[in-house]
Design an enzyme around this catalytic site. Structure first.
Site, PDB file in Angstrom:
ATOM      1  N   ASP A  35       0.870  -1.188   0.000  1.00 48.52           N
ATOM      2  CA  ASP A  35       0.000   0.000   0.000  1.00 48.52           C
ATOM      3  C   ASP A  35       0.897   1.224   0.000  1.00 48.52           C
ATOM      4  O   ASP A  35       1.977   1.214   0.616  1.00 48.52           O
ATOM      5  CB  ASP A  35      -0.910   0.020   1.239  1.00 48.52           C
ATOM      6  CG  ASP A  35      -2.163   0.867   1.021  1.00 48.52           C
ATOM      7  OD1 ASP A  35      -3.273   0.303   0.958  1.00 48.52           O
ATOM      8  OD2 ASP A  35      -2.024   2.108   0.906  1.00 48.52           O
ATOM      9  N   VAL A  93      -6.830  -1.886  -5.022  1.00 50.60           N
ATOM     10  CA  VAL A  93      -6.727  -0.483  -4.617  1.00 50.60           C
ATOM     11  C   VAL A  93      -8.083   0.178  -4.849  1.00 50.60           C
ATOM     12  O   VAL A  93      -9.039  -0.464  -5.298  1.00 50.60           O
ATOM     13  CB  VAL A  93      -5.602   0.268  -5.389  1.00 50.60           C
ATOM     14  CG1 VAL A  93      -4.237  -0.357  -5.100  1.00 50.60           C
ATOM     15  CG2 VAL A  93      -5.860   0.291  -6.880  1.00 50.60           C
ATOM     16  N   LYS A 100      -5.895   1.756 -11.010  1.00 50.34           N
ATOM     17  CA  LYS A 100      -5.776   0.298 -11.174  1.00 50.34           C
ATOM     18  C   LYS A 100      -4.859  -0.031 -12.363  1.00 50.34           C
ATOM     19  O   LYS A 100      -4.016  -0.931 -12.281  1.00 50.34           O
ATOM     20  CB  LYS A 100      -7.163  -0.327 -11.367  1.00 50.34           C
ATOM     21  CG  LYS A 100      -7.955  -0.354 -10.055  1.00 50.34           C
ATOM     22  CD  LYS A 100      -9.326  -0.964 -10.229  1.00 50.34           C
ATOM     23  CE  LYS A 100     -10.140  -0.939  -8.947  1.00 50.34           C
ATOM     24  NZ  LYS A 100      -9.625  -1.759  -7.862  1.00 50.34           N
ATOM     25  N   HIS A 143     -13.265 -11.329  -7.822  1.00 46.66           N
ATOM     26  CA  HIS A 143     -14.113 -10.460  -7.001  1.00 46.66           C
ATOM     27  C   HIS A 143     -14.489 -11.144  -5.694  1.00 46.66           C
ATOM     28  O   HIS A 143     -15.254 -12.109  -5.684  1.00 46.66           O
ATOM     29  CB  HIS A 143     -15.373 -10.079  -7.804  1.00 46.66           C
ATOM     30  CG  HIS A 143     -16.230  -9.079  -7.117  1.00 46.66           C
ATOM     31  ND1 HIS A 143     -17.594  -9.231  -6.999  1.00 46.66           N
ATOM     32  CD2 HIS A 143     -15.925  -7.918  -6.485  1.00 46.66           C
ATOM     33  CE1 HIS A 143     -18.081  -8.190  -6.331  1.00 46.66           C
ATOM     34  NE2 HIS A 143     -17.090  -7.387  -6.019  1.00 46.66           N
TER      35      HIS A 143
HETATM   36  N1  LIG Z   1     -15.650  -2.860   0.163  1.00 47.60           N
HETATM   37  C1  LIG Z   1     -16.199  -3.957  -0.356  1.00 47.60           C
HETATM   38  O1  LIG Z   1     -17.114  -4.576   0.222  1.00 47.60           O
HETATM   39  C2  LIG Z   1     -15.697  -4.502  -1.672  1.00 47.60           C
HETATM   40  C3  LIG Z   1     -16.106  -5.769  -2.097  1.00 47.60           C
HETATM   41  C4  LIG Z   1     -15.566  -6.308  -3.283  1.00 47.60           C
HETATM   42  C5  LIG Z   1     -14.678  -5.546  -4.040  1.00 47.60           C
HETATM   43  N2  LIG Z   1     -14.320  -4.293  -3.618  1.00 47.60           N
HETATM   44  C6  LIG Z   1     -13.359  -3.546  -4.439  1.00 47.60           C
HETATM   45  O2  LIG Z   1     -12.089  -3.688  -3.825  1.00 47.60           O
HETATM   46  C7  LIG Z   1     -11.288  -2.516  -4.072  1.00 47.60           C
HETATM   47  C8  LIG Z   1     -10.795  -1.951  -2.750  1.00 47.60           C
HETATM   48  O3  LIG Z   1     -11.916  -1.648  -1.936  1.00 47.60           O
HETATM   49  P1  LIG Z   1     -11.754  -1.376  -0.367  1.00 47.60           P
HETATM   50  O4  LIG Z   1     -13.135  -1.292   0.168  1.00 47.60           O
HETATM   51  O5  LIG Z   1     -10.779  -2.317   0.206  1.00 47.60           O
HETATM   52  O6  LIG Z   1     -11.117   0.100  -0.405  1.00 47.60           O
HETATM   53  P2  LIG Z   1     -10.300   0.884   0.738  1.00 47.60           P
HETATM   54  O7  LIG Z   1     -10.527   2.327   0.461  1.00 47.60           O
HETATM   55  O8  LIG Z   1     -10.616   0.325   2.094  1.00 47.60           O
HETATM   56  O9  LIG Z   1      -8.760   0.507   0.412  1.00 47.60           O
HETATM   57  C9  LIG Z   1      -8.087   0.893  -0.744  1.00 47.60           C
HETATM   58  C10 LIG Z   1      -6.596   0.958  -0.417  1.00 47.60           C
HETATM   59  O10 LIG Z   1      -5.858   1.167  -1.632  1.00 47.60           O
HETATM   60  C11 LIG Z   1      -4.749   1.984  -1.317  1.00 47.60           C
HETATM   61  N3  LIG Z   1      -4.220   2.576  -2.556  1.00 47.60           N
HETATM   62  C12 LIG Z   1      -4.802   3.526  -3.331  1.00 47.60           C
HETATM   63  N4  LIG Z   1      -4.013   3.772  -4.403  1.00 47.60           N
HETATM   64  C13 LIG Z   1      -2.927   2.959  -4.287  1.00 47.60           C
HETATM   65  C14 LIG Z   1      -1.776   2.760  -5.082  1.00 47.60           C
HETATM   66  N5  LIG Z   1      -1.577   3.434  -6.226  1.00 47.60           N
HETATM   67  N6  LIG Z   1      -0.856   1.859  -4.658  1.00 47.60           N
HETATM   68  C15 LIG Z   1      -1.031   1.180  -3.508  1.00 47.60           C
HETATM   69  N7  LIG Z   1      -2.120   1.330  -2.720  1.00 47.60           N
HETATM   70  C16 LIG Z   1      -3.052   2.208  -3.108  1.00 47.60           C
HETATM   71  C17 LIG Z   1      -5.269   2.995  -0.315  1.00 47.60           C
HETATM   72  O11 LIG Z   1      -4.226   3.587   0.444  1.00 47.60           O
HETATM   73  C18 LIG Z   1      -6.210   2.110   0.531  1.00 47.60           C
HETATM   74  O12 LIG Z   1      -5.529   1.592   1.669  1.00 47.60           O
HETATM   75  C19 LIG Z   1     -12.171  -1.568  -4.885  1.00 47.60           C
HETATM   76  O13 LIG Z   1     -11.915  -1.780  -6.255  1.00 47.60           O
HETATM   77  C20 LIG Z   1     -13.588  -2.034  -4.535  1.00 47.60           C
HETATM   78  O14 LIG Z   1     -14.520  -1.719  -5.541  1.00 47.60           O
HETATM   79  C21 LIG Z   1     -14.797  -3.746  -2.447  1.00 47.60           C
END
Ligand SMILES: NC(=O)c1ccc[n+]([C@@H]2O[C@H](COP(=O)([O-])OP(=O)(O)OC[C@H]3O[C@@H](n4cnc5c(N)ncnc54)[C@H](O)[C@@H]3O)[C@@H](O)[C@H]2O)c1
Length: 300
Positions: A35, A93, A100, A143
């Site tokens: 991260d 991310v 992405k 996913h």
């Molecule tokens: N929240 C859910 O229930 C869920 C379920 C399935 C899929 N998703 C998908 O999973 C992904 C992440 O969701 P989340 O809820 O964990 O988000 P989140 O905001 O909790 O975490 C995202 C993380 O990515 C990091 N990040 C951002 N840009 C970065 C980079 N360039 N390099 C390294 N780290 C980076 C951020 O610092 C953060 O810690 C998204 O695409 C979301 O659509 C989420």
């Protein structure tokens, strides 16, 4: 050579990346969590250790197995260093196409020649993300569901160029981490996000219209349909910021029935994302929902 000899890199140590890294490390894979935010990495490490320690306390896991899982897990702020020679990338991310794609391109310069590039995107196009690398046949959606350590399902998503071999290998990875996979052709929102976004949005419209309180809308779906959670508590768990991004994309690709409810837009503007900010439709203190804290709706 077993699959567990393969090196796994999970990029994004947020809500999902934390659970995904735990799943791979606990299943025998050398796993590196990346991260750009050091605090996110610290939080993720603590959360993963807690899941493992709780597993030992509950008798689900031997203490030695939990310690072995911890030792297989590395934390790394630098993607280039983490990706060197790795066989599987799981990009999780923030839900943003440009970010992405940048992650995929940077990792591809370092990964093993036959590596697979997977994305945990909720609603973005796997085909479009695959344009970031020169091996689109090895790009696939993976996913997961939140919380990852409790949810069995993984939707594997075929982009336009994803090969049968990639899908077969990914099914084996899912089995290795004790998840049940299904295969979905790329389409906006897949099977689950499309349905869940619609239900969460509709619940917010009901709340905005004052049809019922948040507690009563959630109770209706839990007791009336046997859903384990109501759509508003689920939105608080997922994060309304992520929900809004998904809804905007589905609105753009699938039409007006996905138009985001203005109440969601307002909540995101106020920073009320849900559990992760301590306040969404409900309020949370020390990770627990405050009883009676649900929104009442405008007409109630
Ligand atoms: N929240 C859910 O229930 C869920 C379920 C399935 C899929 N998703 C998908 O999973 C992904 C992440 O969701 P989340 O809820 O964990 O988000 P989140 O905001 O909790 O975490 C995202 C993380 O990515 C990091 N990040 C951002 N840009 C970065 C980079 N360039 N390099 C390294 N780290 C980076 C951020 O610092 C953060 O810690 C998204 O695409 C979301 O659509 C989420």
């Amino acid at each position: 050579m077993t699959l567990q000899n393969n090196k796994v890199v999970v990029v994004g140590a947020g809500l999902m990346g934390t659970g995904i890294a735990h799943a791979f490390a606990a299943s025998g894979f050398a796993t590196t969590l990346v991260d750009s935010n050091g605090q996110a990495l610290d939080r993720a490490q603590q959360a993963i250790h807690k899941i493992l320690d709780d597993g030992v306390k509950l008798g689900k896991m031997e203490a030695t197995a939990a310690e072995a899982a911890k030792s297989r897990l590395g934390m790394q702020p630098d993607l280039t260093a983490a990706a060197a020679g790795a066989h599987l990338l799981i990009e999780t991310v923030s839900e943003n196409l440009a970010i992405k794609k940048a992650v995929m391109t940077q990792a591809a310069a370092e990964m093993a020649d036959t590596a697979i590039y997977s994305t945990n995107t909720s609603a973005l196009s796997v085909t479009e993300i695959a344009t970031a690398v020169n091996c689109p046949e090895r790009v696939v959606g993976m996913h997961f569901f939140n919380p990852v350590h409790k949810m069995k399902l993984v939707e594997l998503v075929r982009g336009l160029a994803t090969s049968d071999e990639t899908v077969a290998t990914m099914r084996a990875y899912c089995e290795a981490i004790s998840k049940q996979s299904i295969v979905v052709s790329e389409s906006p929102g897949l099977t689950t996000s499309r349905m869940s976004a619609l239900a969460g949005n509709e619940a917010m419209w009901m709340l905005q219209e004052g049809t019922a309180t948040a507690e009563d809308i959630d109770t209706a779906l839990r007791l009336g349909f046997n859903h384990p959670m109501g759509p508003l508590e689920l939105g608080d768990l997922t994060g309304w910021d992520t929900r809004l991004a998904v809804l905007k994309y589905l609105h753009q690709t699938l039409g007006d029935k996905f138009r985001p409810c203005p109440l969601i837009i307002k909540m995101v503007a106020a920073g009320r994302y849900g559990r992760k900010t301590g306040h969404g439709v409900y309020r949370y203190e020390n990770g627990q929902r405050v009883p009676g804290s649900g929104m009442k709706g405008s007409a109630l």
